[in-house]
Design a protein around this motif. Structure first.
Motif, short mmCIF file in Angstrom:
data_model
loop_
_atom_site.label_atom_id
_atom_site.label_comp_id
_atom_site.label_asym_id
_atom_site.label_seq_id
_atom_site.Cartn_x
_atom_site.Cartn_y
_atom_site.Cartn_z
N ALA A 103 4.04 7.87 9.28
CA ALA A 103 3.91 7.57 7.86
C ALA A 103 2.46 7.21 7.57
O ALA A 103 1.66 6.99 8.49
CB ALA A 103 4.84 6.43 7.47
N ARG A 104 2.11 7.15 6.30
CA ARG A 104 0.75 6.81 5.90
C ARG A 104 0.81 5.92 4.66
O ARG A 104 1.82 5.86 3.96
CB ARG A 104 -0.06 8.05 5.58
CG ARG A 104 0.57 8.94 4.53
CD ARG A 104 -0.36 10.02 4.06
NE ARG A 104 -1.53 9.49 3.39
CZ ARG A 104 -2.35 10.22 2.63
NH1 ARG A 104 -2.13 11.50 2.46
NH2 ARG A 104 -3.39 9.66 2.06
N LEU A 105 -0.31 5.23 4.40
CA LEU A 105 -0.41 4.39 3.21
C LEU A 105 -0.90 5.27 2.06
O LEU A 105 -2.01 5.79 2.10
CB LEU A 105 -1.38 3.23 3.45
CG LEU A 105 -1.08 2.36 4.68
CD1 LEU A 105 -2.03 1.18 4.75
CD2 LEU A 105 0.36 1.88 4.69
N SER A 106 -0.06 5.43 1.04
CA SER A 106 -0.35 6.39 -0.02
C SER A 106 -0.86 5.76 -1.31
O SER A 106 -1.01 6.45 -2.32
CB SER A 106 0.92 7.19 -0.34
OG SER A 106 1.93 6.35 -0.85
N PHE A 107 -1.16 4.47 -1.30
CA PHE A 107 -1.56 3.80 -2.54
C PHE A 107 -2.86 4.38 -3.09
O PHE A 107 -3.83 4.60 -2.37
CB PHE A 107 -1.75 2.30 -2.29
CG PHE A 107 -2.27 1.55 -3.50
CD1 PHE A 107 -1.41 1.25 -4.55
CD2 PHE A 107 -3.60 1.20 -3.60
CE1 PHE A 107 -1.88 0.59 -5.67
CE2 PHE A 107 -4.07 0.52 -4.71
CZ PHE A 107 -3.21 0.22 -5.74
N LYS A 153 -6.40 3.67 8.63
CA LYS A 153 -7.29 4.78 8.97
C LYS A 153 -6.54 6.05 9.39
O LYS A 153 -6.91 7.16 8.99
CB LYS A 153 -8.23 4.37 10.11
CG LYS A 153 -9.27 3.34 9.71
CD LYS A 153 -10.20 3.06 10.89
CE LYS A 153 -11.31 2.10 10.51
NZ LYS A 153 -12.23 1.85 11.65
N TYR A 154 -5.48 5.89 10.20
CA TYR A 154 -4.83 7.06 10.80
C TYR A 154 -3.35 7.20 10.43
O TYR A 154 -2.67 8.11 10.91
CB TYR A 154 -4.93 6.99 12.33
CG TYR A 154 -6.28 6.57 12.83
CD1 TYR A 154 -7.39 7.42 12.76
CD2 TYR A 154 -6.47 5.30 13.39
CE1 TYR A 154 -8.64 7.02 13.22
CE2 TYR A 154 -7.71 4.89 13.85
CZ TYR A 154 -8.79 5.75 13.77
OH TYR A 154 -10.03 5.36 14.22
N GLY A 155 -2.84 6.28 9.60
CA GLY A 155 -1.41 6.25 9.35
C GLY A 155 -0.71 5.51 10.48
O GLY A 155 -1.34 5.01 11.41
N VAL A 156 0.60 5.44 10.42
CA VAL A 156 1.37 4.75 11.47
C VAL A 156 1.45 5.67 12.68
O VAL A 156 2.28 6.57 12.76
CB VAL A 156 2.77 4.38 10.97
CG1 VAL A 156 3.56 3.67 12.07
CG2 VAL A 156 2.69 3.49 9.74
N SER A 157 0.56 5.44 13.62
CA SER A 157 0.48 6.26 14.83
C SER A 157 0.09 5.37 16.00
O SER A 157 0.01 4.15 15.86
CB SER A 157 -0.56 7.37 14.64
OG SER A 157 -1.86 6.81 14.53
N ARG A 158 -0.17 6.00 17.14
CA ARG A 158 -0.57 5.25 18.34
C ARG A 158 -2.08 5.05 18.40
O ARG A 158 -2.58 4.34 19.27
CB ARG A 158 -0.08 6.00 19.58
CG ARG A 158 -0.20 5.21 20.88
CD ARG A 158 0.73 4.00 20.87
NE ARG A 158 0.60 3.22 22.09
CZ ARG A 158 -0.30 2.25 22.26
NH1 ARG A 158 -1.13 1.93 21.29
NH2 ARG A 158 -0.34 1.57 23.39
N MET A 172 0.81 -1.21 0.00
CA MET A 172 0.00 0.00 0.00
C MET A 172 0.85 1.27 0.00
O MET A 172 0.37 2.35 0.32
CB MET A 172 -0.94 -0.01 1.22
CG MET A 172 -1.97 -1.14 1.18
SD MET A 172 -3.13 -1.01 -0.22
CE MET A 172 -2.42 -2.16 -1.39
N GLU A 173 2.13 1.10 -0.38
CA GLU A 173 3.05 2.22 -0.63
C GLU A 173 3.14 3.18 0.56
O GLU A 173 2.75 4.35 0.49
CB GLU A 173 2.63 2.98 -1.89
CG GLU A 173 2.63 2.10 -3.14
CD GLU A 173 2.17 2.84 -4.38
OE1 GLU A 173 1.90 4.06 -4.29
OE2 GLU A 173 2.05 2.19 -5.44
N ILE A 174 3.68 2.66 1.67
CA ILE A 174 3.85 3.49 2.85
C ILE A 174 4.78 4.67 2.54
O ILE A 174 5.77 4.54 1.84
CB ILE A 174 4.42 2.65 4.02
CG1 ILE A 174 4.44 3.46 5.30
CG2 ILE A 174 5.78 2.07 3.69
CD1 ILE A 174 4.74 2.64 6.53
#
Length: 349
Positions: free
Chosen positions: A295-299, A266-271, A191-193
């Motif tokens: 980071a987030r999934l940019s796909f 939903k929120y990207g790589v977070s807590r 999903m292209e992080i």
């Protein structure tokens, strides 16, 4: 051969010390021109190694018993001599050499590598084929022809009918489950992080060890994360199938994995919602808000048709194995979020 004791190279002695006799694939070096315990035989073993064996057998017999065993020679001096370090190194090298060429080494390495690259329960024919490639260093035209050639070994693992035959898809014993770290990284990469706002992963690294109990170079012991002979409970265990990775798939770990992946989508790589990120800030935990994300999934699919979008996601995330019924459910969920395509992609993922 019944000879196990190695000998010094006769050619290192004076020219008149040994005389040669030639047999069928054997050269005998005779001390004093006659066969004795000092005779040295030169042979080539099945691995192409030239071996020099002393014509001597040493046996230890147990007193008042019929039991006996071969007395393994030691060339180490009991005194602290200058040659002790050299002799110790030679003995270690001899042991390593013995283990490398042991008859069980090739099938052992073959079965372990097959478990990592192909299937957790390889059949004996498959293991035998890979072991043969390890011994001969060749798989077809691939490999150097040298013992232990890993190019030939891996080629056999990936190209042998034991991993490529079409009938394997119908074999319930074939395949393996993915270990948690590989599974998580597969989703993030597919999903292209993408890093957010110049943040660095090294400064905010993913606490996979705490969430899914696995991280590269963080083995809990010298035996890695799981045992290759592990037999899980349930139906696989009843069928006596091995599944090494199943040691990392108990309920807490499965829940942490799902929470981490859902949070990343939903929120990207977070807590947020027990995600893979670090920190305690969950004030911006709103779907589509990546403010606190590392980071987030940019796909973003290049297709506009819902069926094509879900088909592409199925290829990337499930290898095209998404069933017809489940695929239709995902398509309907994706359409329900349109015209907001980003929201549609999140729910489809």
């Amino acid at each position: 051969s019944k000879l196990y004791i190695g000998a010094y190279d006769p050619l290192t002695y004076n020219d008149d010390m040994f005389s040669k006799e030639f047999g069928e694939g054997v050269i005998a070096y005779l001390a004093g021109g006659a066969y004795s315990s000092s005779t040295v035989f030169e042979v080539e073993d099945s691995f192409g190694r030239v071996r020099l064996m002393k014509n001597s057998i040493e046996t230890v017999r147990v007193k008042n018993s019929e039991y006996s065993f071969r007395n393994a020679p030691s060339f180490m001096s009991l005194l602290n001599e200058e040659s002790a370090e050299r002799d110790a190194l030679n003995e270690v090298n001899a042991l390593v050499d013995h283990l490398l060429y042991h008859q069980n080494t090739a099938p052992f390495i073959a079965s372990r590598l097959i478990q990592r690259f192909a299937t957790s329960n390889p059949d004996p024919i498959y293991v035998s084929s890979v072991a043969k490639s390890f011994r001969t260093g060749k798989y077809g035209s691939l490999g150097s022809g040298k013992y232990g050639d890993l190019a030939a070994t891996v080629s056999a693992i990936l190209l042998d009918p034991g991993s490529q035959s079409a009938v394997l898809d119908a074999d319930p014993y074939h395949g393996s489950i993915r270990e948690p770290l590989t599974k998580a990284l597969h989703v993030l990469r597919s999903m292209e992080i993408k890093l957010e706002n110049g943040k660095k992963v090294l400064e905010n690294h993913f606490p996979f060890t705490e969430r899914i109990f696995q991280m590269a170079h963080s083995f809990p012991s010298v035996f890695s994360f799981f045992l290759p002979e592990n037999i899980p409970s349930g139906r696989p265990g009843e069928a006596e199938l091995t599944s090494p990775e199943a040691m990392l798939t108990d309920m807490p770990k499965i829940i942490n994995m799902l929470n981490g992946l859902f949070s990343a989508i939903k929120y990207g790589v977070s807590r947020c919602n027990n995600g893979f990120g670090r920190g305690d800030n969950e004030s911006n935990c709103q779907e589509g808000n990546f403010t606190d994300a590392v980071a987030r999934l940019s796909f973003d699919s290049q297709f506009s048709d819902a069926n094509d979008v879900v088909t592409e996601l199925s290829t990337l995330l499930t290898g095209g194995r998404l069933g017809v019924q489940n695929k239709q459910i995902v398509i309907e969920a994706y359409i329900s979020k349109l015209p907001d395509k980003e929201a549609g992609m999140r729910i489809a993922q």
